[in-house]
Write a protein that holds these residues in place. Structure first.
Motif, mmCIF file in Angstrom:
data_model
loop_
_atom_site.group_PDB
_atom_site.id
_atom_site.type_symbol
_atom_site.label_atom_id
_atom_site.label_comp_id
_atom_site.label_asym_id
_atom_site.label_seq_id
_atom_site.Cartn_x
_atom_site.Cartn_y
_atom_site.Cartn_z
ATOM 1 N N ALA B 86 0.855 -1.183 0.000
ATOM 2 C CA ALA B 86 0.000 0.000 0.000
ATOM 3 C C ALA B 86 0.893 1.235 0.000
ATOM 4 O O ALA B 86 1.955 1.232 0.618
ATOM 5 N N LEU B 88 0.559 5.745 -0.080
ATOM 6 C CA LEU B 88 -0.319 6.909 -0.087
ATOM 7 C C LEU B 88 0.295 8.010 -0.938
ATOM 8 O O LEU B 88 1.512 8.146 -1.000
ATOM 9 N N SER B 130 -5.027 6.464 -1.471
ATOM 10 C CA SER B 130 -4.307 5.262 -1.085
ATOM 11 C C SER B 130 -4.335 4.297 -2.258
ATOM 12 O O SER B 130 -5.376 4.043 -2.859
ATOM 13 N N LYS B 132 -3.239 0.519 -3.798
ATOM 14 C CA LYS B 132 -2.744 -0.826 -3.522
ATOM 15 C C LYS B 132 -2.025 -1.315 -4.763
ATOM 16 O O LYS B 132 -2.566 -1.240 -5.859
ATOM 17 N N ARG B 149 7.860 6.991 -6.971
ATOM 18 C CA ARG B 149 8.563 8.091 -6.306
ATOM 19 C C ARG B 149 9.081 9.107 -7.335
ATOM 20 O O ARG B 149 8.984 10.312 -7.140
ATOM 21 N N ILE B 160 3.878 8.464 0.515
ATOM 22 C CA ILE B 160 4.106 7.868 1.832
ATOM 23 C C ILE B 160 4.215 6.359 1.644
ATOM 24 O O ILE B 160 3.243 5.688 1.329
ATOM 25 N N GLU B 161 5.439 5.876 1.815
ATOM 26 C CA GLU B 161 5.717 4.459 1.563
ATOM 27 C C GLU B 161 5.625 3.652 2.850
ATOM 28 O O GLU B 161 5.767 4.194 3.928
ATOM 29 N N PRO B 162 5.452 2.348 2.715
ATOM 30 C CA PRO B 162 5.490 1.501 3.912
ATOM 31 C C PRO B 162 6.909 1.472 4.492
ATOM 32 O O PRO B 162 7.870 1.718 3.760
ATOM 33 N N ILE B 163 7.023 1.172 5.780
ATOM 34 C CA ILE B 163 8.352 0.991 6.361
ATOM 35 C C ILE B 163 8.999 -0.231 5.725
ATOM 36 O O ILE B 163 8.321 -1.109 5.195
ATOM 37 N N GLU B 164 10.304 -0.269 5.828
ATOM 38 C CA GLU B 164 11.102 -1.315 5.183
ATOM 39 C C GLU B 164 10.626 -2.717 5.566
ATOM 40 O O GLU B 164 10.513 -3.599 4.717
ATOM 41 N N ALA B 165 10.307 -2.910 6.832
ATOM 42 C CA ALA B 165 9.915 -4.233 7.324
ATOM 43 C C ALA B 165 8.671 -4.754 6.603
ATOM 44 O O ALA B 165 8.466 -5.957 6.500
ATOM 45 N N GLU B 166 7.844 -3.830 6.069
ATOM 46 C CA GLU B 166 6.609 -4.235 5.423
ATOM 47 C C GLU B 166 6.825 -4.805 4.026
ATOM 48 O O GLU B 166 5.998 -5.566 3.525
#
Lengths: 331, 168
Positions: B86, B88, B130, B132, B149, B160-166
């Protein structure tokens, strides 16, 4: 028992916190074999020097009543150069343009053979290599746990507790003001501007909030982490920075619908330094609210270690300074 | 991409190896194997279900090699997208040609925008969306976000990207 003479250079919120903590923890320090006297305190108006040890309670009282501890005209730099002591507790305000007086003080401290323990980010974010070299040459310590994450242990955690691990990345929330604003926008369904105003009223954000909300503060902390943990030679210019000023309430709601919160995340990797608003799963350890700070350290052996704690505050920051002082004399 | 495949083996020794070797030769990554040894098809062969990851271009080659080895391929089910993310966007999303923004992802061939939710508070105010994104793998998802980007910089949108862990 080891006699240690210290100066506190900069007597604002953090400097006073250090004085309070030293008052409260005198006995604990003695039980560790450290008999610490503060022989000088300097603020922007002058200083107090007492080689027999300053009465910290009286100094704090005078600061509160008159706005200064100054008894004579010596500046912090004068104190460092002319008063015989072992360790400089450098708590002047951060100047991220030039390093300011903090940089001058640190350089002088090493020149005169004194250790430096600091909460001042500016000099470390700008002149890390030079300062480390100067400390090495003087065979003195430069410790700065208080510069990143306040009370939350991160630099010492990696250096001591996780020693032997290769650090792959550090990701976290390193600015309590931004975390507070983003958390409150979602709680109150209010705009960025409204919640910025609230945090200014509460003293969580500065009158000029640029330094926090544009991500500059977080970026400086990333530079310090990159240099100290990843042994890089990074400066502020190497960080890709986006702040939170453009985050809309609608985006927070859309994120929420997908199970995410938006946080200003600082990320350090070997090849990337980045500050940006990011999507964090609501159940993830990084999704802490309020003014809390949090950091996830990803390592090759220990996996991911996450620490959280208060990132600002006078006593909390002084706690990090105290632990640095103790670590110098425990060795 | 991830493929689930039903194959049929003759009931003689060494048949399973004949089925698995081509997968590893083509750098496939075997995820699971269910070998119904007690069952028989009407053709007296043994049904086996495989799940593996393989480069899309290699799938046809694999089927050919299996058939050359005398392995029956009864069913192939491609699951093209294995990574989901996901993202944003904030800014003048519609006025900067939302179709074009989506196209830059879809045109990659390895990722697609599969859902979009848009929130437009007022005309002239910045909107939020948002997105997907599905991709054929984690690396491709990273790449798709990185493409987005670049577009966002040109269109002055905040990503707004997900954190790396995601996504790793």
């Amino acid at each position: 028992m080891r006699k240690v003479r210290a100066s506190i250079i900069g007597f604002g919120s953090v400097g006073q916190g250090v004085a309070e903590v030293l008052l409260r923890k005198g006995d604990e320090l003695k039980s560790l074999g450290i008999d610490l006297d503060v022989v000088a305190i300097a603020d922007s108006k002058g200083s107090e020097v007492n080689l027999a040890g300053i009465d910290l309670k009286a100094a704090l009282g005078r600061k509160r009543e008159f706005g200064t501890v100054a008894i004579d005209d010596l500046t912090g730099e004068d104190v460092i150069k002319s008063v015989d002591h072992d360790i400089v507790i450098e708590t002047t305000p951060t100047d991220i343009e030039t390093g300011g007086i903090g940089l001058v003080n640190m350089v002088a401290a090493f020149e005169f053979g004194r250790h430096v323990v600091t909460s001042n980010k500016g000099p470390l974010a700008l002149k890390y290599r030079e300062l480390v070299e100067a400390a090495k040459e003087a065979d003195r310590k430069l410790l700065f746990e208080a510069t990143v994450g306040g009370a939350m242990p991160i630099i010492n955690l990696v250096r001591d507790t996780l020693a032997g691990n290769e650090i792959l990345s550090v990701e976290g929330i390193l600015n309590g003001t931004c975390n507070y604003i983003l958390t409150r926008m979602m709680e109150e369904h209010a705009s960025y501007e409204q919640m910025l105003a609230e945090s200014q009223e509460l003293g969580i954000a500065e009158t000029d909030p640029t330094y926090d909300v544009e991500g500059i503060d977080t970026a400086c902390k990333l530079v310090i982490l990159a240099n100290s943990i990843f042994n890089q030679d990074a400066t502020y210019q190497d960080v890709d920075v986006t702040g939170i000023t453009k985050v809309t309430l609608e985006s927070l709601s859309l994120a929420y619908d997908e199970g995410y919160v938006i946080k200003l995340i600082g990320e350090v990797k070997k090849d990337r330094l980045r500050v940006s608003p990011r999507l964090v799963p609501a159940s993830h350890p990084l999704a802490v609210g309020g003014t809390l700070n949090v950091a996830s350290v990803s390592t090759d052996l220990a996996g991911t270690i996450t620490v959280t704690g208060r990132g600002a505050g006078s006593i909390e920051t002084a706690s990090a300074i105290l632990s640095d002082i103790i670590s110098i004399y425990k060795d | 991409m991830r493929v689930s495949m039903d194959i049929e083996l003759k009931d003689t020794p060494g048949q399973l190896l004949l089925a698995l070797n081509p997968i590893s030769e083509l750098k496939g990554n075997l995820k699971s194997i269910v070998h119904h040894h007690e069952e028989r098809t009407p053709r007296s062969t043994i049904p086996v279900q495989l799940v593996f990851e393989i480069e899309p271009a290699n799938l046809e080659v694999l089927i050919g090699r299996l058939e050359d080895n005398g392995i029956g391929v009864a069913r192939v089910d491609e699951k093209r997208f294995t990574a989901h993310g996901a993202v944003l966007l904030i800014g003048h999303i519609v006025h900067t040609d939302i179709q074009d923004t989506i196209d830059t992802i879809d045109k990659t061939g390895f990722a697609e925008v599969v859902n979009i939710s848009l929130s437009m508070p007022q005309i002239d105010m910045r909107s939020s969306a948002s997105l997907k994104i599905d991709a054929v793998g984690k690396n491709e998802l990273h790449e798709a976000i990185s493409v987005l980007r670049q577009v966002a910089i040109k269109k002055d949108l905040v990503v707004i990207e997900p954190i790396e862990a995601e996504i790793s």
